[in-house]
Design a protein around this motif. Structure first.
Motif, PDB file in Angstrom:
ATOM      1  N   ILE A  79      66.271  41.948  -4.143  1.00  0.00           N
ATOM      2  CA  ILE A  79      66.960  43.232  -4.042  1.00  0.00           C
ATOM      3  C   ILE A  79      68.065  43.335  -5.103  1.00  0.00           C
ATOM      4  O   ILE A  79      68.227  44.369  -5.752  1.00  0.00           O
ATOM      5  CB  ILE A  79      67.537  43.456  -2.636  1.00  0.00           C
ATOM      6  N   ASN A  80      68.794  42.249  -5.286  1.00  0.00           N
ATOM      7  CA  ASN A  80      69.844  42.260  -6.313  1.00  0.00           C
ATOM      8  C   ASN A  80      69.264  42.514  -7.694  1.00  0.00           C
ATOM      9  O   ASN A  80      69.805  43.296  -8.485  1.00  0.00           O
ATOM     10  CB  ASN A  80      70.581  40.919  -6.370  1.00  0.00           C
ATOM     11  N   TYR A  81      68.190  41.804  -7.968  1.00  0.00           N
ATOM     12  CA  TYR A  81      67.513  41.965  -9.261  1.00  0.00           C
ATOM     13  C   TYR A  81      67.148  43.427  -9.478  1.00  0.00           C
ATOM     14  O   TYR A  81      67.405  44.015 -10.528  1.00  0.00           O
ATOM     15  CB  TYR A  81      66.260  41.081  -9.292  1.00  0.00           C
ATOM     16  N   LEU A  82      66.521  44.016  -8.464  1.00  0.00           N
ATOM     17  CA  LEU A  82      66.061  45.396  -8.593  1.00  0.00           C
ATOM     18  C   LEU A  82      67.242  46.355  -8.754  1.00  0.00           C
ATOM     19  O   LEU A  82      67.205  47.277  -9.571  1.00  0.00           O
ATOM     20  CB  LEU A  82      65.201  45.792  -7.388  1.00  0.00           C
ATOM     21  N   LYS A  83      68.279  46.112  -7.981  1.00  0.00           N
ATOM     22  CA  LYS A  83      69.471  46.975  -8.095  1.00  0.00           C
ATOM     23  C   LYS A  83      70.062  46.887  -9.484  1.00  0.00           C
ATOM     24  O   LYS A  83      70.460  47.907 -10.069  1.00  0.00           O
ATOM     25  CB  LYS A  83      70.543  46.515  -7.100  1.00  0.00           C
ATOM     26  N   ASN A  84      70.127  45.706 -10.054  1.00  0.00           N
ATOM     27  CA  ASN A  84      70.666  45.551 -11.401  1.00  0.00           C
ATOM     28  C   ASN A  84      69.793  46.255 -12.425  1.00  0.00           C
ATOM     29  O   ASN A  84      70.288  46.860 -13.375  1.00  0.00           O
ATOM     30  CB  ASN A  84      70.823  44.065 -11.759  1.00  0.00           C
ATOM     31  N   SER A  85      68.493  46.198 -12.225  1.00  0.00           N
ATOM     32  CA  SER A  85      67.593  46.935 -13.134  1.00  0.00           C
ATOM     33  C   SER A  85      67.905  48.417 -13.084  1.00  0.00           C
ATOM     34  O   SER A  85      67.893  49.100 -14.107  1.00  0.00           O
ATOM     35  CB  SER A  85      66.125  46.780 -12.754  1.00  0.00           C
ATOM     36  N   HIS A  86      68.157  48.912 -11.891  1.00  0.00           N
ATOM     37  CA  HIS A  86      68.465  50.333 -11.761  1.00  0.00           C
ATOM     38  C   HIS A  86      69.683  50.705 -12.593  1.00  0.00           C
ATOM     39  O   HIS A  86      69.699  51.751 -13.257  1.00  0.00           O
ATOM     40  CB  HIS A  86      68.729  50.704 -10.302  1.00  0.00           C
TER      41      HIS A  86
ATOM     42  N   TYR B 261      62.891  39.236 -24.648  1.00  0.00           N
ATOM     43  CA  TYR B 261      63.099  40.166 -23.543  1.00  0.00           C
ATOM     44  C   TYR B 261      63.463  39.469 -22.245  1.00  0.00           C
ATOM     45  O   TYR B 261      63.963  40.098 -21.315  1.00  0.00           O
ATOM     46  CB  TYR B 261      61.878  41.082 -23.351  1.00  0.00           C
ATOM     47  N   LEU B 262      63.266  38.152 -22.210  1.00  0.00           N
ATOM     48  CA  LEU B 262      63.690  37.414 -21.025  1.00  0.00           C
ATOM     49  C   LEU B 262      65.199  37.469 -20.844  1.00  0.00           C
ATOM     50  O   LEU B 262      65.713  37.236 -19.749  1.00  0.00           O
ATOM     51  CB  LEU B 262      63.197  35.962 -21.095  1.00  0.00           C
ATOM     52  N   MET B 263      65.909  37.810 -21.908  1.00  0.00           N
ATOM     53  CA  MET B 263      67.359  37.975 -21.769  1.00  0.00           C
ATOM     54  C   MET B 263      67.659  39.121 -20.803  1.00  0.00           C
ATOM     55  O   MET B 263      68.645  39.079 -20.070  1.00  0.00           O
ATOM     56  CB  MET B 263      68.002  38.241 -23.128  1.00  0.00           C
ATOM     57  N   LEU B 264      66.793  40.131 -20.816  1.00  0.00           N
ATOM     58  CA  LEU B 264      66.950  41.236 -19.870  1.00  0.00           C
ATOM     59  C   LEU B 264      66.774  40.718 -18.450  1.00  0.00           C
ATOM     60  O   LEU B 264      67.509  41.100 -17.539  1.00  0.00           O
ATOM     61  CB  LEU B 264      65.870  42.304 -20.116  1.00  0.00           C
ATOM     62  N   MET B 265      65.800  39.854 -18.288  1.00  0.00           N
ATOM     63  CA  MET B 265      65.541  39.305 -16.967  1.00  0.00           C
ATOM     64  C   MET B 265      66.745  38.511 -16.471  1.00  0.00           C
ATOM     65  O   MET B 265      67.171  38.650 -15.325  1.00  0.00           O
ATOM     66  CB  MET B 265      64.299  38.409 -16.990  1.00  0.00           C
ATOM     67  N   LEU B 266      67.310  37.692 -17.357  1.00  0.00           N
ATOM     68  CA  LEU B 266      68.486  36.902 -16.964  1.00  0.00           C
ATOM     69  C   LEU B 266      69.617  37.827 -16.544  1.00  0.00           C
ATOM     70  O   LEU B 266      70.301  37.593 -15.559  1.00  0.00           O
ATOM     71  CB  LEU B 266      68.945  36.027 -18.133  1.00  0.00           C
ATOM     72  N   GLU B 267      69.767  38.918 -17.322  1.00  0.00           N
ATOM     73  CA  GLU B 267      70.811  39.881 -17.010  1.00  0.00           C
ATOM     74  C   GLU B 267      70.582  40.471 -15.626  1.00  0.00           C
ATOM     75  O   GLU B 267      71.510  40.575 -14.820  1.00  0.00           O
ATOM     76  CB  GLU B 267      70.754  40.990 -18.057  1.00  0.00           C
ATOM     77  N   HIS B 268      69.328  40.865 -15.329  1.00  0.00           N
ATOM     78  CA  HIS B 268      69.036  41.460 -14.026  1.00  0.00           C
ATOM     79  C   HIS B 268      69.267  40.455 -12.900  1.00  0.00           C
ATOM     80  O   HIS B 268      69.641  40.835 -11.788  1.00  0.00           O
ATOM     81  CB  HIS B 268      67.590  41.952 -13.950  1.00  0.00           C
ATOM     82  N   PHE B 269      69.045  39.172 -13.184  1.00  0.00           N
ATOM     83  CA  PHE B 269      69.285  38.140 -12.163  1.00  0.00           C
ATOM     84  C   PHE B 269      70.759  37.807 -12.033  1.00  0.00           C
ATOM     85  O   PHE B 269      71.172  37.109 -11.120  1.00  0.00           O
ATOM     86  CB  PHE B 269      68.534  36.851 -12.512  1.00  0.00           C
ATOM     87  N   GLY B 270      71.551  38.264 -13.018  1.00  0.00           N
ATOM     88  CA  GLY B 270      72.972  37.933 -13.001  1.00  0.00           C
ATOM     89  C   GLY B 270      73.241  36.525 -13.510  1.00  0.00           C
ATOM     90  O   GLY B 270      74.254  35.921 -13.181  1.00  0.00           O
TER      91      GLY B 270
END
Lengths: 201, 242
Positions: free
Chosen positions: B84-91, B24-33
């Motif tokens: 903020i970027n991370y959170l926006k990407n999660s959205h 699931y850390l792949m999701l985190m990487l995605e959210h971080f860009g």
């Protein structure tokens, strides 16, 4: 372990054995009220006065009266039955007990076995309480919730305090796992508590 | 997903290893860009290359691994931007991927199993999706710009204009409802809804719900334990500077 005192009745003909059990249990640090009798009839009478949590019984006293034992066990409902074993017994007989204590067991093992059985019983009782079957009152409250009543209105209609309504709501949510009004509405329909027509959007 | 002996992560660890430990850390990487070609690089190197504070990265990664976070010790303007970027990407992940996926599964189930209760679930979900969209829009269009603006003014040492009457503590109260309805949906689907030939779909739907809940839960923790304390500090600084 709970601070509440535990009632134990020892059914045993030998005073030596009884004194031994008594001595071990009183050193346990838990409040045990211990009583002695040497026959089943007196046990029945005693239990009317003193609701026993545990009965420690010598299997010799019941091995020829298994039927009587079973009806007594049923009558006494929630009591835990522990066999005190100091001679060879047919394994089959021993399975009728909730637990066994052997005469050669060291004191801390005896105490641990008893405490474990008590805890297990407590947990089962607790779990049964939490079963999701809603009580009649909770069902009434649920019906009013899903037909759009606020807590105050529910309190008025059922003649209870708003705080009581809140408590009922908490219990309903805990039992069903559902918190939102719209979720509870679906629950009510699926479980035929209200009909799908009486559900207003 | 479900925390089975996950490790506490540190910056010397190989990025590929930590991903294998918890996919699931792949999701985190995605959210971080952060792109997935991690080769043999450790966390420190990956963070350097992507201009991300390693402490921030690890705090969030450890959330994924089930470790509670505490506010960042020191933070910079870049960190605010990164969060903020991370959170926006999660959205985006929720609004464009997860919720539509779940909505679609529900529709498919209804086609197989046309119990009127399934229709109720569909309506429940549609309404819920709207609430979520509103909440996320609120964050995107009100909360995040407020934070970024505050940050900009602090770095410019611009204390002339009064700080907006909006305060970040209002924002704290918003999350609970969203996660609550998700739990309701899970319970309804697992425990109560009648089935009719939709076992597989139901399983897919529930897996999707669990994944959403997992990410959403971490998202809330980031907002509550990392972002909000940071912003409160910023608000204090801004008010003192006056």
């Amino acid at each position: 372990m709970s601070k509440k005192s535990i009632n134990i009745i020892v059914v045993e003909t030998s005073h030596i054995i009884y004194e031994g059990i008594f001595s071990i249990l009183t050193k346990a640090g838990q409040l045990y009220n211990i009583h002695l009798t040497d026959n089943l009839i007196e046990l029945q009478q005693m239990n009317i006065r003193i609701k026993a949590d545990i009965i420690l019984i010598n299997p010799l006293l019941i091995q020829n009266q298994i039927k009587d034992f079973y009806s007594l066990k049923k009558e006494l409902g929630h009591t835990l039955w522990i066999g005190t074993v100091y001679t060879l017994f047919d394994q089959q007989i021993l399975t009728i007990f909730d637990g066994i204590v052997y005469i050669n067991d060291p004191p801390n093992k005896i105490i641990a076995s008893i405490q474990k059985l008590l805890l297990l019983k407590q947990n089962t009782d607790h779990k049964n309480q939490l079963q999701e079957t809603l009580s009649d009152r909770e069902l009434e409250v649920l019906k009013l919730i899903v037909t759009g009543n606020a807590n105050k209105e529910i309190a008025d209609k059922l003649n209870i305090s708003p705080n009581t309504v809140i408590t009922h709501r908490k219990n309903i949510s805990q039992k069903t796992g559902i918190k939102s009004v719209s979720g509870l509405t679906i629950y009510a329909v699926v479980n035929s508590i209200i009909s799908i027509d009486s559900y207003q959007e | 997903m479900y925390h089975q002996n996950k490790m506490l992560l540190t910056s010397e660890m190989k990025t590929s290893d930590i991903i294998i430990g918890n996919p699931y850390l792949m999701l985190m990487l995605e959210h971080f860009g952060i792109k997935m070609e991690v080769h043999e690089k450790n966390v420190k190197q990956i963070c350097q290359e992507n201009n991300i504070n390693a402490e921030l990265f690890l705090t969030i990664a450890n959330l994924f691994n089930g470790f509670k976070s505490s506010p960042l010790k020191e933070s910079s303007s870049d960190d605010i931007q990164a969060i903020i970027n991370y959170l926006k990407n999660s959205h985006q992940y929720y609004l464009k991927e997860k919720y539509p996926q779940i909505q679609d599964y529900i529709k498919q189930i209804y086609q197989l199993n046309n119990h009127p209760e399934i229709l109720m679930i569909e309506k429940f979900f549609d309404k819920y999706f709207l609430e979520v969209t509103e909440h996320l829009d609120y964050e995107n269009y009100i909360v995040f710009p407020y934070v970024l603006n505050l940050d900009k003014r602090l770095s410019q040492k611009n204390f002339d204009n009064p700080v907006d009457s909006y305060s970040v503590t209002e924002y704290r109260e918003h999350h609970n409802d969203i996660e609550e309805k998700l739990t309701d949906l899970k319970n309804l689907l697992i425990k109560y809804l009648p089935q009719k030939g939709d076992q597989q779909l139901r399983r897919k739907l529930l897996f999707s719900l669990f994944e959403l809940e997992y990410d959403l839960n971490i998202h809330s923790q980031i907002e509550d334990s990392i972002l909000i304390p940071l912003v409160e500090k910023m608000e204090q600084l801004a008010n003192r500077g006056k």
